[in-house]
Enzyme design. Structure first.
Site, PDB file in Angstrom:
ATOM      1  N   GLY A  18      21.852  61.732  74.888  1.00 66.25           N
ATOM      2  CA  GLY A  18      23.132  61.088  74.576  1.00 66.25           C
ATOM      3  C   GLY A  18      23.934  60.854  75.841  1.00 66.25           C
ATOM      4  CG  ASP A  65      17.151  57.845  66.876  1.00 69.58           C
ATOM      5  OD1 ASP A  65      17.335  59.080  66.736  1.00 69.58           O
ATOM      6  OD2 ASP A  65      17.775  56.985  66.235  1.00 69.58           O
ATOM      7  CG  ASN A  92      25.997  65.316  75.093  1.00 67.84           C
ATOM      8  OD1 ASN A  92      27.092  65.854  74.919  1.00 67.84           O
ATOM      9  ND2 ASN A  92      25.864  63.993  75.183  1.00 67.84           N
ATOM     10  CB  SER A 158      32.417  70.688  68.178  1.00 70.06           C
ATOM     11  OG  SER A 158      33.727  70.382  67.728  1.00 70.06           O
ATOM     12  CE1 TYR A 172      30.732  65.946  65.407  1.00 69.61           C
ATOM     13  CE2 TYR A 172      32.276  67.775  65.376  1.00 69.61           C
ATOM     14  CZ  TYR A 172      31.553  66.824  66.077  1.00 69.61           C
ATOM     15  OH  TYR A 172      31.660  66.770  67.448  1.00 69.61           O
ATOM     16  CE  LYS A 176      28.814  68.647  67.385  1.00 70.25           C
ATOM     17  NZ  LYS A 176      27.913  68.349  68.521  1.00 70.25           N
TER      18      LYS A 176
END
Ligand SMILES: NC(=O)c1ccc[n+]([C@@H]2O[C@H](COP(=O)([O-])OP(=O)(O)OC[C@H]3O[C@@H](n4cnc5c(N)ncnc54)[C@H](O)[C@@H]3O)[C@@H](O)[C@H]2O)c1
Length: 273
Positions: A18, A65, A92, A158, A172, A176
């Protein structure tokens, strides 16, 4: 040892997933600037080419990907052959999870309610934000163990790993939390090989995620309000932490969750309707 020697990454072989935009780009930039050889992995051809060209000859771009296991494994093999092994890996790549169940103003958001969530969306977020991190760390461990010279694996988690938040899309959060827990588990397992595994846990940074919403002054107001420093962060502000975790400066640091969030996580929980 001098400070320069502690933070030295000259000649190290680095892989960043990423890496075309945002935090991944910042990781790749600081590693290359400090003399490392960097493979940048991304699925955005145009942005990847532009970033690789901007960084210069120490950078190689690989278009794939991260949910494609075979392509990711091949990219690791090729990077190891080209760069002389694998010393530092940033797991990442990630995407936002769409609307949360609350709007930034605290109203209920119909699209973000659990009973309305699109299962395909859940599967996609978990595949990119959690499963691909597992795959990336697994490949990193495989190369580093075989080489026998240690290494540093860094996952971008995160602050969402530690708290719940209504305006961030629901998938999300567990993704995380899973990344942060995986970091601790692998730190325990890989320590005896001098492979360190750490998480960077950012708060709000201005990147391309969520359609670049942090770049929009209106959209970022909720995050500005909640941050002790009353602002969101620029991507350059992640670079010293990335260099610290990649280099021998952090030689006794493993399993850690490095929060870099302007104090946002300290805010009181928002009222719910
Ligand atoms: N920006 C923030 O405020 C923030 C806060 C906490 C955590 N994070 C995390 O930081 C990481 C980087 O995000 P960012 O904010 O820099 O976002 P970004 O959108 O600027 O960059 C993400 C990069 O990953 C690439 N990518 C996305 N899906 C991919 C896939 N399937 N295969 C290969 N490449 C893919 C994108 O093309 C892009 O270049 C993510 O894991 C994100 O969850 C960001």
């Amino acid at each position: 040892m001098s400070l320069d020697q502690m933070f030295d990454v000259t000649g190290k072989s680095v892989i960043v997933t990423g890496a075309a935009y945002g935090l991944g780009r910042a990781y790749a930039e600081i590693m290359a600037e400090r003399g490392a050889k960097v493979t940048l992995i991304d699925n955005n051809a145009q942005a990847l080419a532009a970033t690789v060209a901007a960084i210069g000859p120490q950078a190689t771009g690989v278009l794939l990907d991260v949910t494609d296991r075979a392509a990711l494994a091949a990219a690791f093999d090729q990077a190891a052959a080209r760069q002389g092994g694998v010393d530092v890996v940033f797991a990442n790549a990630g995407v936002d999870a769409g609307p949360g169940f609350l709007t930034p103003d605290g109203a209920r958001n119909p699209d973000g309610q659990i009973d309305a969530l699109d299962d395909a969306h859940w599967d996609k977020v978990i595949a990119i934000n959690l499963t691909s991190v597992y795959d990336t760390m697994k490949l990193a461990a495989r190369h580093m163990k075989a080489q026998g010279r240690g290494g540093s694996i860094i996952a971008t988690s995160s602050i969402a790993a530690f708290y719940v938040d209504g305006i961030v899309g629901t998938p999300y959060m567990p993704a995380k939390a899973g990344v942060s827990h995986l970091v601790k588990q692998l730190a325990m397992e890989l320590g005896r090989f001098n492979i360190r595994v750490n998480a960077i846990c950012p708060g709000p940074f201005i990147t391309n995620i969520a359609g670049g919403r942090m770049a929009n002054v209106e959209d970022r107001q909720a995050f500005v309000r909640w941050s002790c420093l009353r602002r969101v962060a620029e991507t350059d502000e992640i670079k010293p932490l990335a260099l610290y975790l990649a280099s021998n400066a952090s030689s006794y640091v493993t399993g850690s969750q490095m929060v870099i969030d302007g104090g946002l996580i300290l805010r009181p929980a928002p009222e719910l309707d």
